[in-house]
Design a protein around this motif. Structure first.
Motif, PDB file in Angstrom:
ATOM      1  N   ALA A   1      12.004   1.333  18.292  1.00 58.86           N
ATOM      2  CA  ALA A   1      11.470   0.241  17.466  1.00 58.86           C
ATOM      3  C   ALA A   1      10.494   0.801  16.439  1.00 58.86           C
ATOM      4  O   ALA A   1      10.527   0.409  15.265  1.00 58.86           O
ATOM      5  N   TYR A   2       9.648   1.732  16.866  1.00 61.64           N
ATOM      6  CA  TYR A   2       8.687   2.359  15.948  1.00 61.64           C
ATOM      7  C   TYR A   2       9.411   3.123  14.844  1.00 61.64           C
ATOM      8  O   TYR A   2       9.003   3.088  13.686  1.00 61.64           O
TER       9      TYR A   2
ATOM     10  N   TRP B   1       5.179   5.171  29.113  1.00 59.56           N
ATOM     11  CA  TRP B   1       5.227   6.551  29.618  1.00 59.56           C
ATOM     12  C   TRP B   1       4.216   6.748  30.741  1.00 59.56           C
ATOM     13  O   TRP B   1       4.507   7.412  31.743  1.00 59.56           O
ATOM     14  N   PHE B   2       3.030   6.201  30.576  1.00 61.80           N
ATOM     15  CA  PHE B   2       2.007   6.345  31.609  1.00 61.80           C
ATOM     16  C   PHE B   2       2.465   5.701  32.912  1.00 61.80           C
ATOM     17  O   PHE B   2       2.345   6.274  33.991  1.00 61.80           O
ATOM     18  N   LYS B   3       3.009   4.488  32.814  1.00 63.63           N
ATOM     19  CA  LYS B   3       3.496   3.791  34.009  1.00 63.63           C
ATOM     20  C   LYS B   3       4.647   4.566  34.656  1.00 63.63           C
ATOM     21  O   LYS B   3       4.828   4.499  35.870  1.00 63.63           O
ATOM     22  N   ALA B   4       5.393   5.328  33.854  1.00 59.97           N
ATOM     23  CA  ALA B   4       6.484   6.153  34.382  1.00 59.97           C
ATOM     24  C   ALA B   4       5.961   7.447  34.997  1.00 59.97           C
ATOM     25  O   ALA B   4       6.730   8.215  35.561  1.00 59.97           O
TER      26      ALA B   4
ATOM     27  N   ASN C   1       1.313  -0.394  16.940  1.00 59.38           N
ATOM     28  CA  ASN C   1       1.259  -1.017  18.267  1.00 59.38           C
ATOM     29  C   ASN C   1       2.455  -0.636  19.125  1.00 59.38           C
ATOM     30  O   ASN C   1       2.360  -0.609  20.353  1.00 59.38           O
ATOM     31  N   LEU C   2       3.557  -0.306  18.484  1.00 58.94           N
ATOM     32  CA  LEU C   2       4.726   0.143  19.233  1.00 58.94           C
ATOM     33  C   LEU C   2       4.462   1.491  19.898  1.00 58.94           C
ATOM     34  O   LEU C   2       4.965   1.751  20.988  1.00 58.94           O
ATOM     35  N   ARG C   3       3.652   2.330  19.266  1.00 59.21           N
ATOM     36  CA  ARG C   3       3.284   3.614  19.879  1.00 59.21           C
ATOM     37  C   ARG C   3       2.380   3.379  21.092  1.00 59.21           C
ATOM     38  O   ARG C   3       2.489   4.086  22.089  1.00 59.21           O
ATOM     39  N   LYS C   4       1.517   2.377  21.013  1.00 62.17           N
ATOM     40  CA  LYS C   4       0.681   2.058  22.174  1.00 62.17           C
ATOM     41  C   LYS C   4       1.562   1.547  23.309  1.00 62.17           C
ATOM     42  O   LYS C   4       1.410   1.962  24.462  1.00 62.17           O
ATOM     43  N   ASN C   5       2.513   0.672  22.988  1.00 61.87           N
ATOM     44  CA  ASN C   5       3.441   0.176  24.012  1.00 61.87           C
ATOM     45  C   ASN C   5       4.197   1.344  24.640  1.00 61.87           C
ATOM     46  O   ASN C   5       4.386   1.386  25.856  1.00 61.87           O
TER      47      ASN C   5
ATOM     48  N   PRO D   1       0.846  12.073  23.504  1.00 59.58           N
ATOM     49  CA  PRO D   1       1.108  12.049  22.052  1.00 59.58           C
ATOM     50  C   PRO D   1       1.253  10.633  21.495  1.00 59.58           C
ATOM     51  O   PRO D   1       0.803  10.344  20.383  1.00 59.58           O
ATOM     52  N   ALA D   2       1.875   9.741  22.277  1.00 58.46           N
ATOM     53  CA  ALA D   2       2.040   8.359  21.799  1.00 58.46           C
ATOM     54  C   ALA D   2       0.681   7.671  21.672  1.00 58.46           C
ATOM     55  O   ALA D   2       0.409   6.986  20.684  1.00 58.46           O
TER      56      ALA D   2
END
Length: 180
Positions: free
Chosen positions: A64-65, A81-84, A72-76, A92-93
């Protein structure tokens, strides 16, 4: 002669104007298509995220980014990634998001907290591998990010783990442990 030159100049001007208007219209159409793709991919990302498929969600947010670069897509993506459990991708995101000027305070706090939690995870790995100086540095970096309360709690817990490891190492090397 003068009139003919003026007429030719006007014809050229009109042709250039028509080309510019056509290009602007095409650019606007492409921008609308990009925004539509971004919205579709972002929604797919949230569906994947809610289903617990964090890697897939991160991939959707990244796509999407790339279609429409809203920070905000990079934050999402960083959150997914963190939750994974993939800090190597989350960092980096999150950093990319934090470089965006239009990021809001709450979103900045969330990104900083992801970075801090990733530093804590890295510090814990350093503690396990007996690289205590690196662990100390990582915890200092995590603290300097001014993260949310959860991350601050994780930093405090990791500092206790580090302190205990340092104490056990001192005792293992013949040094007398201090009495509190």
């Amino acid at each position: 002669m003068q009139r003919t030159q003026l007429h030719q100049t006007l014809k050229i001007f009109v042709r250039v104007a028509v080309v510019l208007v056509t290009l602007c219209g095409a650019t606007a159409a492409f921008a609308q298509e990009d925004a539509a793709a971004m919205n579709r991919l972002n929604e797919e990302g949230f569906i994947e995220f809610r289903a617990g498929r964090y890697v897939e969600a991160a991939a959707r947010f990244r796509a999407a980014y790339e279609a429409f670069p809203d920070p905000n897509l990079r934050k999402n993506e960083a959150v997914a990634w963190f939750k994974a459990g993939q800090c190597d991708n989350a960092i980096p995101a999150a950093n990319s998001f934090l470089m965006a000027a239009e990021a809001g305070d709450a979103d900045r706090l969330e990104a900083r907290s992801i970075l801090a939690n990733c530093r804590v995870e890295m510090a814990r790995a350093a503690i396990k591998s007996e690289n205590l100086e690196l662990a100390e540095t990582l915890l200092d970096e995590a603290e300097s990010l001014d993260p949310d309360q959860y991350a601050r709690d994780q930093i405090a817990i990791a500092r206790v783990e580090l302190s205990e490891r340092k104490s056990s190492n001192r005792g293992a090397h013949g040094a007398r442990p201090s009495v509190a």
